[in-house]
Design a protein around this motif. Structure first.
Motif, PDB file in Angstrom:
ATOM      1  N   THR A 216     -19.449  34.463  27.516  1.00 18.72           N
ATOM      2  CA  THR A 216     -20.325  33.301  27.769  1.00 18.72           C
ATOM      3  C   THR A 216     -20.695  33.166  29.242  1.00 18.72           C
ATOM      4  OG1 THR A 216     -18.383  31.858  28.024  1.00 18.72           O
ATOM      5  CG2 THR A 216     -19.333  32.047  25.815  1.00 18.72           C
ATOM      6  N   SER A 217     -20.142  34.029  30.086  1.00 16.68           N
ATOM      7  CA  SER A 217     -20.396  33.968  31.524  1.00 16.68           C
ATOM      8  C   SER A 217     -21.861  34.259  31.840  1.00 16.68           C
ATOM      9  CB  SER A 217     -19.505  34.969  32.261  1.00 16.68           C
ATOM     10  OG  SER A 217     -19.890  35.124  33.598  1.00 16.68           O
ATOM     11  N   GLU A 218     -22.398  33.584  32.848  1.00 22.46           N
ATOM     12  CA  GLU A 218     -23.768  33.834  33.278  1.00 22.46           C
ATOM     13  C   GLU A 218     -23.893  35.157  34.035  1.00 22.46           C
ATOM     14  OE1 GLU A 218     -25.091  30.567  35.575  1.00 22.46           O
ATOM     15  OE2 GLU A 218     -25.014  29.113  33.919  1.00 22.46           O
ATOM     16  N   SER A 219     -22.780  35.591  34.626  1.00 18.16           N
ATOM     17  CA  SER A 219     -22.809  36.806  35.444  1.00 18.16           C
ATOM     18  C   SER A 219     -22.570  38.074  34.641  1.00 18.16           C
ATOM     19  CB  SER A 219     -21.764  36.709  36.556  1.00 18.16           C
ATOM     20  OG  SER A 219     -21.974  35.554  37.346  1.00 18.16           O
ATOM     21  N   TYR A 220     -21.795  37.967  33.554  1.00 16.52           N
ATOM     22  CA  TYR A 220     -21.441  39.150  32.771  1.00 16.52           C
ATOM     23  C   TYR A 220     -21.733  38.903  31.292  1.00 16.52           C
ATOM     24  CZ  TYR A 220     -19.044  40.473  37.064  1.00 16.52           C
ATOM     25  OH  TYR A 220     -18.763  40.787  38.364  1.00 16.52           O
ATOM     26  N   ASN A 221     -22.229  39.943  30.621  1.00 16.37           N
ATOM     27  CA  ASN A 221     -22.639  39.796  29.230  1.00 16.37           C
ATOM     28  C   ASN A 221     -21.546  40.165  28.232  1.00 16.37           C
ATOM     29  OD1 ASN A 221     -25.291  39.042  29.958  1.00 16.37           O
ATOM     30  ND2 ASN A 221     -25.814  41.201  30.290  1.00 16.37           N
ATOM     31  N   SER A 222     -20.739  41.161  28.579  1.00 17.10           N
ATOM     32  CA  SER A 222     -19.787  41.663  27.593  1.00 17.10           C
ATOM     33  C   SER A 222     -18.540  42.222  28.263  1.00 17.10           C
ATOM     34  CB  SER A 222     -20.440  42.759  26.744  1.00 17.10           C
ATOM     35  OG  SER A 222     -20.757  43.888  27.560  1.00 17.10           O
ATOM     36  N   ALA A 223     -17.554  42.528  27.437  1.00 20.46           N
ATOM     37  CA  ALA A 223     -16.333  43.202  27.893  1.00 20.46           C
ATOM     38  C   ALA A 223     -15.879  44.119  26.765  1.00 20.46           C
ATOM     39  CB  ALA A 223     -15.243  42.187  28.230  1.00 20.46           C
ATOM     40  N   ALA A 224     -15.388  45.294  27.098  1.00 19.76           N
ATOM     41  CA  ALA A 224     -14.945  46.270  26.097  1.00 19.76           C
ATOM     42  C   ALA A 224     -13.484  46.626  26.333  1.00 19.76           C
ATOM     43  CB  ALA A 224     -15.812  47.522  26.160  1.00 19.76           C
ATOM     44  N   SER A 225     -12.726  46.718  25.235  1.00 23.49           N
ATOM     45  CA  SER A 225     -11.313  47.085  25.340  1.00 23.49           C
ATOM     46  C   SER A 225     -11.120  48.542  24.939  1.00 23.49           C
ATOM     47  CB  SER A 225     -10.456  46.181  24.442  1.00 23.49           C
ATOM     48  OG  SER A 225     -10.731  46.428  23.071  1.00 23.49           O
ATOM     49  N   TYR A 226     -10.172  49.200  25.608  1.00 23.53           N
ATOM     50  CA  TYR A 226      -9.847  50.601  25.338  1.00 23.53           C
ATOM     51  C   TYR A 226      -8.335  50.713  25.163  1.00 23.53           C
ATOM     52  CZ  TYR A 226     -14.549  51.318  27.150  1.00 23.53           C
ATOM     53  OH  TYR A 226     -15.909  51.250  27.354  1.00 23.53           O
ATOM     54  N   PRO A 227      -7.857  51.413  24.123  1.00 24.55           N
ATOM     55  CA  PRO A 227      -6.408  51.521  23.895  1.00 24.55           C
ATOM     56  C   PRO A 227      -5.717  52.354  24.966  1.00 24.55           C
ATOM     57  CG  PRO A 227      -7.607  52.934  22.367  1.00 24.55           C
ATOM     58  CD  PRO A 227      -8.642  52.128  23.101  1.00 24.55           C
ATOM     59  N   VAL A 228      -4.536  51.928  25.352  1.00 20.70           N
ATOM     60  CA  VAL A 228      -3.701  52.672  26.302  1.00 20.70           C
ATOM     61  C   VAL A 228      -2.355  52.907  25.623  1.00 20.70           C
ATOM     62  CG1 VAL A 228      -2.627  52.698  28.574  1.00 20.70           C
ATOM     63  CG2 VAL A 228      -4.842  51.570  28.259  1.00 20.70           C
ATOM     64  N   LYS A 229      -2.095  54.133  25.222  1.00 19.70           N
ATOM     65  CA  LYS A 229      -0.885  54.436  24.453  1.00 19.70           C
ATOM     66  C   LYS A 229       0.340  54.455  25.357  1.00 19.70           C
ATOM     67  CE  LYS A 229      -3.026  56.963  20.653  1.00 19.70           C
ATOM     68  NZ  LYS A 229      -2.695  55.872  19.711  1.00 19.70           N
ATOM     69  N   THR A 230       1.454  53.938  24.820  1.00 23.02           N
ATOM     70  CA  THR A 230       2.734  53.957  25.528  1.00 23.02           C
ATOM     71  C   THR A 230       3.826  54.300  24.515  1.00 23.02           C
ATOM     72  OG1 THR A 230       3.245  51.616  25.107  1.00 23.02           O
ATOM     73  CG2 THR A 230       1.876  52.111  27.036  1.00 23.02           C
ATOM     74  N   LYS A 231       5.084  54.097  24.897  1.00 19.47           N
ATOM     75  CA  LYS A 231       6.189  54.364  23.977  1.00 19.47           C
ATOM     76  C   LYS A 231       6.341  53.266  22.944  1.00 19.47           C
ATOM     77  CE  LYS A 231      10.033  55.988  25.594  1.00 19.47           C
ATOM     78  NZ  LYS A 231      11.273  56.114  26.391  1.00 19.47           N
ATOM     79  N   ARG A 232       5.688  52.148  23.156  1.00 18.73           N
ATOM     80  CA  ARG A 232       5.785  51.038  22.203  1.00 18.73           C
ATOM     81  C   ARG A 232       4.993  51.364  20.937  1.00 18.73           C
ATOM     82  NH1 ARG A 232       8.089  46.702  24.564  1.00 18.73           N
ATOM     83  NH2 ARG A 232       7.970  46.500  26.833  1.00 18.73           N
ATOM     84  N   GLN A 233       5.286  50.622  19.885  1.00 19.81           N
ATOM     85  CA  GLN A 233       4.597  50.837  18.618  1.00 19.81           C
ATOM     86  C   GLN A 233       3.111  50.514  18.737  1.00 19.81           C
ATOM     87  OE1 GLN A 233       5.937  48.364  15.407  1.00 19.81           O
ATOM     88  NE2 GLN A 233       4.770  49.454  13.853  1.00 19.81           N
ATOM     89  N   HIS A 234       2.788  49.448  19.487  1.00 18.67           N
ATOM     90  CA  HIS A 234       1.401  49.031  19.641  1.00 18.67           C
ATOM     91  C   HIS A 234       0.893  49.370  21.038  1.00 18.67           C
ATOM     92  CE1 HIS A 234       1.603  47.037  15.821  1.00 18.67           C
ATOM     93  NE2 HIS A 234       2.578  46.245  16.215  1.00 18.67           N
ATOM     94  N   GLU A 235      -0.429  49.626  21.109  1.00 20.24           N
ATOM     95  CA  GLU A 235      -1.034  50.043  22.366  1.00 20.24           C
ATOM     96  C   GLU A 235      -1.214  48.876  23.336  1.00 20.24           C
ATOM     97  OE1 GLU A 235      -2.263  50.491  19.403  1.00 20.24           O
ATOM     98  OE2 GLU A 235      -2.567  52.643  19.025  1.00 20.24           O
ATOM     99  N   SER A 236      -1.171  49.196  24.627  1.00 22.16           N
ATOM    100  CA  SER A 236      -1.644  48.264  25.639  1.00 22.16           C
ATOM    101  C   SER A 236      -3.161  48.386  25.677  1.00 22.16           C
ATOM    102  CB  SER A 236      -1.029  48.593  26.999  1.00 22.16           C
ATOM    103  OG  SER A 236       0.360  48.378  26.986  1.00 22.16           O
ATOM    104  N   MET A 237      -3.818  47.588  26.507  1.00 21.15           N
ATOM    105  CA  MET A 237      -5.286  47.577  26.482  1.00 21.15           C
ATOM    106  C   MET A 237      -5.872  47.548  27.887  1.00 21.15           C
ATOM    107  SD  MET A 237      -5.327  44.706  23.525  1.00 21.15           S
ATOM    108  CE  MET A 237      -3.708  44.196  24.105  1.00 21.15           C
ATOM    109  N   LEU A 238      -6.891  48.359  28.081  1.00 16.40           N
ATOM    110  CA  LEU A 238      -7.678  48.341  29.308  1.00 16.40           C
ATOM    111  C   LEU A 238      -9.012  47.676  28.974  1.00 16.40           C
ATOM    112  CD1 LEU A 238      -7.556  49.354  32.242  1.00 16.40           C
ATOM    113  CD2 LEU A 238      -8.661  51.448  31.471  1.00 16.40           C
TER     114      LEU A 238
END
Length: 552
Positions: A216-238
């Motif tokens: 909803t920001s006036e300066s930025y339109n979107s944001a995209a997440s990318y998976p970051v794999k680690t030793k945990r069961q679920h990924e972190s996110m960039l």
């Protein structure tokens, strides 16, 4: 990916004129197709650009109208056409349609050949892809050097933001911030950061696998997440802000290369965290095995791990139910067992955080041990705790979990005691052949404690205390035993005893004096009184069996 507007930097495109669909010049271009056949739509796909002389439409411009509709439906890039060669001019109906659909139609001067224009555009597109690949390799090298030199996650994320010229966020598997670029230190961007984190937490599954959000920001339109794999069961996110419009030559490949290096750094930090976990578990073992005697040291070390005095503490013991073929098969594979334990540990930790519970998590041999603290352990807190445990039990997997829960204690010195209570509660469940259960510890009743004493010793105490009244045979002896019981229950009050038995006070007094003579004990002596009470309780255990004489 290049857009239609980018093509105008080429010499062969400088004399071209946009006839219609100006708003569509932002459409991406990936491939060029040359055709003058009416069925060209069969050979066109998304992001394809068509070069044509218009010969197929010279006698039927309605077909050009239909082609534009079809190309728009396939998300094609646009048309470059030699309008003056066969059509003379572009029909108004076609222009209106192109403007409506934001589908660019570009006029190519007749002196240019389609083949030459196609070759220049394709070379431009292919060179761009090569440059993006080289740039991604450069990013990977830079980040690998930073990894070897021991740069922090914050430094890596900041450098990625510099390469991409975009704000970036690194979030853990729960959507909590690990690091961000300097842009988020500014007040307006803090709002953007909060919005992104909330969007991620609203659907962690999608965010962990990569998705795009509208801001909803006036300066930025979107944001995209990318998976970051680690030793945990679920990924972190960039998360990269406005990743859909990365400046050339930055690309998704560059993000993936940086993500791999950030992944290695996270794994390294998790290894350090596991080492710290080992020290924490050693402390817990020392605590429950009473190898720490100083109260001051207990409080100090407990506070280091997030446990504080003046709060009520509950101990929860969790165990993987040791049943079923899946679990037994796992025993053959040490790595699989280790992965399973790490996965459950992370999910227990997640539930503590999500449930906003104060405390810490340990492991003790096969058990996971949660020590949770409360200002006051009320019924509401007990129900909240039960809900959290039930959430943990609903974890998907080829295993089941059981729990033992202790009573609360106000003292950190009693952690050893409540651990034993929780361990006993879970053992009792397994003794009953249960699985996937939740057992709260229950203080043992006196009768349960008696069952733990050798039966011959109980019988000896019973008979030595009550003597001939141990097995009353006459009606008079039965009434005497009953009077003793009621008298003791009435706190040795003669009037109260007579009222309950509906007999005269003097009768009660007579029977009590007679009982004291027969037993050789005084009901007013605390030790004698307690001994007689215990003997009478043993008597009730005798009476619950058909043949009291052979019970023990």
């Amino acid at each position: 990916m290049k857009t239609m507007n980018d093509l105008f930097i080429l010499d062969v495109m400088k004399d071209c004129v946009v006839l219609a669909g100006h708003r569509g010049l932002g459409r991406s271009v990936q491939f060029v197709n040359i055709s003058d056949t009416p069925d060209v739509i069969q050979f066109l796909n998304e992001n394809h650009l068509l070069l044509t002389t218009g010969y197929a439409f010279k006698d039927d411009t309605e077909k050009l109208y239909e082609l534009i509709q079809q190309m728009h439906a396939r998300n094609c890039s646009g048309i470059i056409i030699k309008t003056h060669r066969f059509l003379g001019q572009l029909p108004e109906t076609v222009k209106m349609l192109a403007d409506e659909l934001a589908f660019p139609i570009i006029d190519l001067p007749t002196e240019h050949t389609l083949g030459n224009v196609s070759r220049h555009i394709l070379n431009y597109l292919n060179d761009a892809e090569s440059e993006q690949l080289y740039y991604a390799m450069h990013v990977h090298k830079e980040f690998s050097d930073m990894l070897i030199k021991g740069y922090t996650l914050s430094a890596l994320v900041e450098q990625l933001g510099f390469f991409l010229k975009r704000p970036a966020l690194l979030l853990n598997h729960r959507g909590e911030k690990i690091a961000h670029t300097h842009e988020f230190n500014k007040e307006p961007m803090k709002i953007v950061e909060q919005e992104i984190i909330q969007l991620v937490k609203n659907n962690l599954y999608e965010a962990r696998h990569g998705t795009t959000y509208t801001l909803t920001s006036e300066s930025y339109n979107s944001a995209a997440s990318y998976p970051v794999k680690t030793k945990r069961q679920h990924e972190s996110m960039l998360v990269i802000v406005d990743a859909l419009t990365l400046p050339y030559p930055a690309s998704k490949v560059a993000i993936e290369q940086a993500s791999n290096v950030i992944s290695f750094t996270l794994v390294k930090e998790q290894a350090i965290e596991e080492n710290s976990r080992l020290f924490k578990n050693n402390f817990f073992a020392d605590l429950i095995e009473k190898r720490i005697s100083s109260e001051e040291e207990i409080i100090g070390r407990c506070q280091y791990y997030g446990l504080y005095p003046q709060l009520e503490t509950i101990c929860i013991v969790c165990n993987i139910d040791p049943v079923g073929r899946n679990y037994e098969t796992l025993q053959l594979y040490e790595k699989k067992v280790s992965d399973l334990h790490n996965s459950i540990y992370d999910q227990l930790e997640d539930e503590m955080v999500n449930g906003e519970m104060n405390g810490t998590l340990f492991t003790k041999e096969k058990y996971f041990v949660l020590l949770l603290q409360f200002e006051q352990y009320s019924e509401a807190e007990r129900q909240k705790l039960l809900n959290i445990v039930q959430n943990i039990q609903s974890i998907d997997g080829d295993f089941s979990l059981s729990f033992g829960i202790s009573n609360p204690t106000p003292s950190l010195n009693d952690i050893s005691l409540i651990y034993q209570e929780a361990a006993e509660a879970i053992s009792n469940g397994y003794d009953l052949k249960k699985t996937s259960f939740i057992h709260f510890y229950k203080t043992r009743e006196i009768k349960e404690l008696f069952n733990m004493i050798p039966k011959k010793n109980l019988k000896e105490l019973y008979e030595n205390t009550l003597k001939t009244l141990a097995y009353p045979k006459s009606k008079e002896d039965v009434e005497l035993v009953k009077t003793i019981q009621v008298y003791l229950d009435s706190h040795c009050e003669i009037s109260e005893t007579s009222r309950k038995l509906f007999i005269h006070r003097n009768t009660v007094k007579y029977r009590i004096e007679k009982a004291e003579d027969m037993l050789g004990r005084s009901f007013h002596d605390p030790q004698d009184s307690l001994r007689i009470r215990v003997a009478l309780l043993i008597g009730t255990l005798l009476e619950e069996n058909e043949d009291p004489s052979i019970l023990f």
